[in-house]
Design a protein around this motif. Structure first.
Motif, PDB file in Angstrom:
ATOM      1  N   THR A  11       0.922  -1.117   0.184  1.00  0.00           N
ATOM      2  CA  THR A  11       0.009  -0.064  -0.237  1.00  0.00           C
ATOM      3  C   THR A  11       0.954   1.673   0.379  1.00  0.00           C
ATOM      4  O   THR A  11       0.371   2.343  -0.605  1.00  0.00           O
ATOM      5  CB  THR A  11      -1.129  -0.187   1.344  1.00  0.00           C
ATOM      6  N   HIS A  12       2.410   1.407   0.210  1.00  0.00           N
ATOM      7  CA  HIS A  12       3.510   2.366   0.311  1.00  0.00           C
ATOM      8  C   HIS A  12       2.766   3.669  -0.569  1.00  0.00           C
ATOM      9  O   HIS A  12       3.396   4.623  -0.923  1.00  0.00           O
ATOM     10  CB  HIS A  12       4.441   2.055   0.857  1.00  0.00           C
ATOM     11  N   PHE A  13       3.113   2.866  -2.023  1.00  0.00           N
ATOM     12  CA  PHE A  13       3.004   3.167  -3.374  1.00  0.00           C
ATOM     13  C   PHE A  13       1.257   4.561  -3.606  1.00  0.00           C
ATOM     14  O   PHE A  13       1.188   5.667  -4.328  1.00  0.00           O
ATOM     15  CB  PHE A  13       2.467   2.252  -4.546  1.00  0.00           C
ATOM     16  N   PHE A  60      -2.489  -2.452  -4.271  1.00  0.00           N
ATOM     17  CA  PHE A  60      -1.646  -3.065  -4.504  1.00  0.00           C
ATOM     18  C   PHE A  60      -0.938  -2.180  -5.783  1.00  0.00           C
ATOM     19  O   PHE A  60      -1.917  -2.321  -6.349  1.00  0.00           O
ATOM     20  CB  PHE A  60      -0.942  -4.331  -4.435  1.00  0.00           C
ATOM     21  N   PRO A  61      -0.037  -2.538  -6.090  1.00  0.00           N
ATOM     22  CA  PRO A  61       0.481  -1.205  -7.848  1.00  0.00           C
ATOM     23  C   PRO A  61       0.353  -1.824  -8.787  1.00  0.00           C
ATOM     24  O   PRO A  61       1.880  -2.493  -9.622  1.00  0.00           O
ATOM     25  CB  PRO A  61       1.922  -1.014  -7.421  1.00  0.00           C
ATOM     26  N   SER A  85      -0.654  -1.363 -11.974  1.00  0.00           N
ATOM     27  CA  SER A  85      -0.096  -0.501 -12.902  1.00  0.00           C
ATOM     28  C   SER A  85       1.230  -0.392 -13.213  1.00  0.00           C
ATOM     29  O   SER A  85       1.989  -0.864 -13.901  1.00  0.00           O
ATOM     30  CB  SER A  85      -1.045   0.211 -12.886  1.00  0.00           C
ATOM     31  N   LEU A  86       2.167  -0.306 -11.972  1.00  0.00           N
ATOM     32  CA  LEU A  86       3.184  -0.327 -12.437  1.00  0.00           C
ATOM     33  C   LEU A  86       3.602  -1.672 -12.575  1.00  0.00           C
ATOM     34  O   LEU A  86       5.211  -1.540 -13.042  1.00  0.00           O
ATOM     35  CB  LEU A  86       4.100   0.381 -10.786  1.00  0.00           C
ATOM     36  N   PHE A  87       3.578  -2.316 -11.594  1.00  0.00           N
ATOM     37  CA  PHE A  87       4.205  -3.996 -11.632  1.00  0.00           C
ATOM     38  C   PHE A  87       4.012  -4.381 -13.494  1.00  0.00           C
ATOM     39  O   PHE A  87       4.905  -4.590 -14.391  1.00  0.00           O
ATOM     40  CB  PHE A  87       3.088  -5.011 -11.044  1.00  0.00           C
ATOM     41  N   GLU A  88       3.248  -4.135 -14.319  1.00  0.00           N
ATOM     42  CA  GLU A  88       2.955  -4.546 -15.341  1.00  0.00           C
ATOM     43  C   GLU A  88       3.392  -3.811 -16.006  1.00  0.00           C
ATOM     44  O   GLU A  88       4.168  -4.311 -17.225  1.00  0.00           O
ATOM     45  CB  GLU A  88       1.262  -4.096 -15.961  1.00  0.00           C
ATOM     46  N   LYS A  89       3.590  -2.565 -15.812  1.00  0.00           N
ATOM     47  CA  LYS A  89       4.894  -1.753 -17.343  1.00  0.00           C
ATOM     48  C   LYS A  89       6.209  -2.240 -16.551  1.00  0.00           C
ATOM     49  O   LYS A  89       6.922  -2.417 -17.310  1.00  0.00           O
ATOM     50  CB  LYS A  89       4.491  -0.497 -15.935  1.00  0.00           C
ATOM     51  N   PHE A  90       6.608  -2.694 -15.563  1.00  0.00           N
ATOM     52  CA  PHE A  90       7.949  -2.713 -15.008  1.00  0.00           C
ATOM     53  C   PHE A  90       7.966  -4.216 -16.135  1.00  0.00           C
ATOM     54  O   PHE A  90       9.090  -4.966 -16.687  1.00  0.00           O
ATOM     55  CB  PHE A  90       9.013  -2.667 -13.944  1.00  0.00           C
TER      56      PHE A  90
END
Length: 557
Positions: A70-72, A142-143, A145-150
């Motif tokens: 959740t920190h993102f 949870f992040p 979109s950031l996971f998918e991006k990298f």
């Protein structure tokens, strides 16, 4: 099933079907999914279509603490974030000796951080997070979109840079052992890997404990043995008996390898094999000897018969026999003399192993009995060395008990050559993250508008528990690894002990040092480093004081 990137271009979907999971050997159905619109498949070979990377069936995407996910959403928007990990005190809060052996970053990077994620890892995380929120098992943020991006744009590799102290480097408390940098849209992922990287506390704690045990052994040899600290026996004086007490095979490998930085004695073959073939180019480090256990001793009609069998099979070498299956005193006074003739005829070295009672008393009893049966000679320092027989104490051993035993055998006139030690739970189990107070903290941020700020924790309830502000660098000052602000201009890139070991993926051409090199580093640096030192530079102290004065505090150095 391997699918080229070409089949993905412009589709936004991946095909249905079954894929083989390489880590679990399980087959799971993969449903069509929508890829976030900000993510476009890379032209490189991509893990987009590959099966999930799992550890015991758990996807890499959830190998962190729940709140990390959740920190993102909690961090302020930033262009860059930096965090670092450190041990804040010496072993068991020993302020008289704050040296420690940094070890374990290679295992974490090779086996976890460098593993590419896949979109299935994201999918499986999504299924999990949808039911993780208390109290009603609802969706947990949870992040995604950031996971998918990298996964798509960085070939699945976690998008951070990791600097770390080389394996086996001897440092004092407060020296950063790693530093993590995340930039641009990935800045809020800076501390997502903290949970995994923090696990460096374990092998570092064991490596430090083992080295402190070696100090006890070396000091005793220096006082009582002909060759002193140069004796080749020293490396075999502490045997790792900890495998069976570990909570997992992985723990035995990590802790057992850490022990082998200072000794060669080990019955933890998982670590012995790993070190030899994964870390040391096939060159062996660990060794052991044939030894009985209580089940072997009691399987024979008599203990004498059991020992005579050992003599028959191993009598020309070194071998050990446990002596307390029935009556330790009787075994020493009656069984040992009864087998002496056969033992002497083979010419080997018999090790007597007590396994109950007071450790110091049990060792002294065995030495006296062995001396009476086999005789001894006086060395140049006036201490007795028993002929062809010695003792290993493997029950109830820790560093403090070792100190007590060495003092007692010296007082009784016996050289350190006569005694070895086996440590099990005391070596691989009786440590925790608080043993040397490990923590990871944010130390620098560049906000969205370009403002930079050095960050530090400074609790009013304990001003000695402050963290270090600003991007950090480490260089040797009078041979002492010392912490500096990276922006002070005092540390040239080649001087910085914080080496880049991962940079948005494995570094091309990067080579880890072999285990022999790490062992040599530990031996030379531990001896050269003073037990304590002022290892925070004046420029960093200035930063700390400025930060704390703003809040009306003073640090406890």
């Amino acid at each position: 099933m391997n699918i080229s990137n070409r089949s993905l271009q412009g589709t936004g979907h991946r095909p249905t079907g079954l894929q083989l999971h390489p880590f679990t050997s399980s087959r799971r159905p993969i449903a069509p999914r929508h890829i976030h619109k900000s993510c476009k498949p890379s032209l490189r070979t991509s893990p987009v279509m590959q099966a999930a990377t799992t550890f015991g069936g758990v996807p890499i995407s959830v190998l962190t603490d729940s709140y990390k996910a959740t920190h993102f959403l909690q961090y302020p928007k930033a262009q860059k974030m930096v965090a670092y990990g450190e041990f804040r005190c010496g072993y068991n809060k020993d302020s008289s000796d704050t040296r420690m052996v940094a070890y374990g970053i290679r295992y974490l990077i090779e086996n976890y951080i460098s593993k590419p994620w896949t979109l299935e890892d994201v999918d499986r995380a999504d299924i999990f997070y949808k039911t993780h929120m208390a109290p009603l098992y609802t969706a947990f943020p949870f992040p995604r979109s950031l996971f998918e991006k990298f996964v798509i744009e960085n070939n699945g590799y976690f998008p951070v840079k990791i600097q770390a102290i080389p394996e086996g480097t001897v440092i004092h408390a407060r020296v950063p052992v790693y530093q993590i940098t995340a930039e641009k849209e990935y800045s809020p992922l800076c501390t997502f890997l903290e949970t995994l990287l923090t696990m460096m506390w374990y092998p570092t704690s064991v490596a430090t404990l083992s080295r402190r045990a070696r100090d006890v052994v070396e000091q005793s040899f220096e006082r009582t043995s002909d060759m002193g600290r140069g004796s080749p026996l020293i490396e075999s004086r502490l045997q790792d008996f900890g495998f069976r007490g570990c909570t997992s095979v992985e723990q035995s490998i990590l802790g057992g390898a850490a022990h082998l930085l200072s000794f060669v004695g080990s019955d933890t073959m998982s670590a012995a094999y790993y070190v030899q073939f994964e870390l040391n180019n096939g060159q062996p480090i660990a060794q052991s000897i044939p030894a009985t256990e209580h089940s072997v001793m009691t399987a024979w009609a008599t203990e004498q018969a059991a020992i005579e069998n050992m003599i028959e099979h191993f009598g020309t070498g070194t071998y050990a026999c446990v002596m307390d299956s029935y009556d330790y005193t009787k075994a020493l006074n009656e069984v040992v003399p009864a087998i002496a003739g056969k033992k002497n005829a083979r010419g080997g070295y018999l090790v007597l192993r007590p396994d109950s009672g007071d450790p110091t008393e049990a060792v002294l009893m065995a030495l006296v009995a062995a001396d009476k049966t086999f005789g001894s000679t006086f060395n140049s320092k006036g201490y007795r060395v028993i002929k062809g027989c010695g003792v290993i104490q493997g029950d109830g051993i820790d560093v403090e008990v070792m100190k007590k035993i060495t003092g007692a055998i010296e007082a009784a006139g016996y050289a350190a050559d006569n005694v070895a030690y086996g440590m099990g739970g005391g070596l691989l189990q009786k440590v925790n993250r608080d043993t040397m107070s490990f923590a990871t903290k944010l130390n620098h941020i560049v906000y969205e508008d370009g403002r930079a700020a050095d960050i530090m924790k400074q609790p009013a309830s304990d001003t000695g528990k402050f963290s270090l502000p600003g991007v950090l660098a480490v260089k040797r000052v009078n041979n002492v690894p010392t912490v500096f602000p990276a922006d002070s201009g005092e540390v040239a890139p080649h001087e910085d002990l914080l080496k880049v070991m991962y940079d948005h993926g494995p570094i091309k051409g990067f080579q880890w040092e072999d285990f022999n090199t790490c062992r040599s580093r530990v031996a030379s640096e531990w001896a050269a480093l003073p037990p304590t030192a002022d290892n925070i530079s004046a420029s960093l102290k200035k930063k700390i004081l400025k930060q704390m004065e703003m809040r009306g505090k003073k640090p406890k150095w």
